[in-house]
Design an enzyme around this catalytic site. Structure first.
Site, PDB file in Angstrom:
ATOM      1  CB  SER A  27      -0.934   0.003   1.215  1.00 49.97           C
ATOM      2  OG  SER A  27      -1.651   1.217   1.286  1.00 49.97           O
ATOM      3  CG  HIS A 108       5.342   2.714  12.669  1.00 49.17           C
ATOM      4  ND1 HIS A 108       5.032   3.665  13.614  1.00 49.17           N
ATOM      5  CD2 HIS A 108       5.043   1.508  13.235  1.00 49.17           C
ATOM      6  CE1 HIS A 108       4.551   3.068  14.696  1.00 49.17           C
ATOM      7  NE2 HIS A 108       4.555   1.763  14.492  1.00 49.17           N
TER       8      HIS A 108
END
Length: 347
Positions: A27, A108
């Protein structure tokens, strides 16, 4: 207030002449790869050979290779494989190629913050974390808008880590919307807490509890589904568009009054105390250790919970009702939209 950056604060020249290796074409990976390429950056993609993702990246006209090959060729290596796979990929394929002058990037901070990945001190370590799913990052880039993102620097031996990260954000399209400065610690801990207490854990349990309360009281499951799950999107869209006040302005006075007077009975002092305990477990590493151990031991508990959740009554009812609403058909994450394939064919 956290510092914010916009297009005027970055220069693509900080990435010119460099090769950016995107690890993972999922994604986020497909959006980063295509946006950077369309911004004129030299992009290569790392994927597993003979997989669907490898084929999609090739179809988009991107250079695709193994993780080890990409890490060797890349001046900037962006880790976009799943969190639980990152340590293994890093140790096997990335670490041997982390030579002085290179940059290791993340979307992240989990593995850096909790020490699952420990880069050598001679490489820059930074983060660009778009605050939207990958397909949205790609859509808004094509629309000329961009999605907001976070930027953080963990290691800066070059003295240019922030400038290079902002150049990456510029190529991604995020500086059109704005990029907010944070740290790996702040991004990781706030992200985990938000997922657990509000966005995923809190929201899904609240939905399920409301549904079950109505059904146990004798109301039709279909009615309970509409009132406690289906209509939630309408409320969340209003909140996203204009905040809590705009949502309250948009709903009926009856709903607004119930919000003020009954909401605090659901999220009460006991709930807030539990939230503080959950935050502490994130901060002290309790949750991270638990999740890391779960992945190291075959994910049995995780997979069992996933399977059980699929057979809850609210899910069974939901599948039937969604079949009545073709407009809710899930958008497919194709990875390579048709317009991108056409664009690649012209090159």
């Amino acid at each position: 207030m956290a510092k914010r950056y916009y297009e005027k604060d970055a220069n693509l020249n900080d990435l010119k002449g460099k090769t950016v290796a995107i690890l993972g074409y999922g994604s986020q990976g497909h959006a980063h790869s295509l946006n950077l390429r369309d911004s004129g950056i030299d992009v290569i993609v790392a994927e597993l050979p003979d997989t669907e993702s490898w084929a999609k990246a090739k179809a988009a006209g991107l250079a695709v290779m193994t993780a080890s090959e990409a890490a060797a060729k890349g001046d900037v290596v962006m880790m976009l494989v799943a969190d639980h796979h990152q340590p293994g990929v890093y140790q096997k394929d990335i670490a041997p190629h982390m030579t002085p002058g290179k940059t290791l990037m993340f979307a992240h901070g989990f593995n850096i913050h909790f020490g699952e990945i420990v880069p050598p001190p001679h490489v820059d370590v930074s983060m660009i974390a778009p605050k939207a799913p990958g397909h949205r990052v790609r859509e808004l880039f094509r629309d000329g808008v961009g999605v907001p993102a976070l930027v953080a620097v963990q290691q800066n031996p070059s003295g240019r880590a922030l400038q290079q990260a902002l150049a990456y954000a510029l190529a991604l399209g995020s500086l059109k919307a704005g990029v907010i400065e944070t740290t790996f610690k702040e991004e990781t801990e706030s992200d985990l807490f938000g997922e657990q207490a509000v966005l995923c854990g809190g929201a899904t349990e609240l939905i399920r509890a409301g549904f079950e309360t109505l059904v146990e009281a004798g109301y039709a499951p279909e009615i309970a589904y509409f009132e406690c799950l289906h209509e939630l999107k309408l409320i969340v869209d209003l909140i996203q568009e204009g905040g809590l006040s705009y949502m309250r302005y948009s709903v009926s006075d009856t709903a607004e009054y119930g919000d003020y007077t009954r909401g605090p009975r659901i999220v009460n002092q006991e709930t807030r105390a539990e939230m503080r305990r959950m935050l502490k477990e994130v901060q002290d590493g309790t949750f991270a250790r638990e999740w890391i151990q779960e992945n190291k031991t075959g994910r049995k508990n995780f997979l069992a919970m996933r399977e059980a959740s699929r057979h809850q009554p609210i899910e069974e009812v939901g599948r039937e009702l969604r079949a009545m609403m073709p407009f809710l058909k899930k958008s497919k994450e194709a990875g390579v939209p048709e317009e991108d394939q056409a664009q690649a064919a012209k090159k």
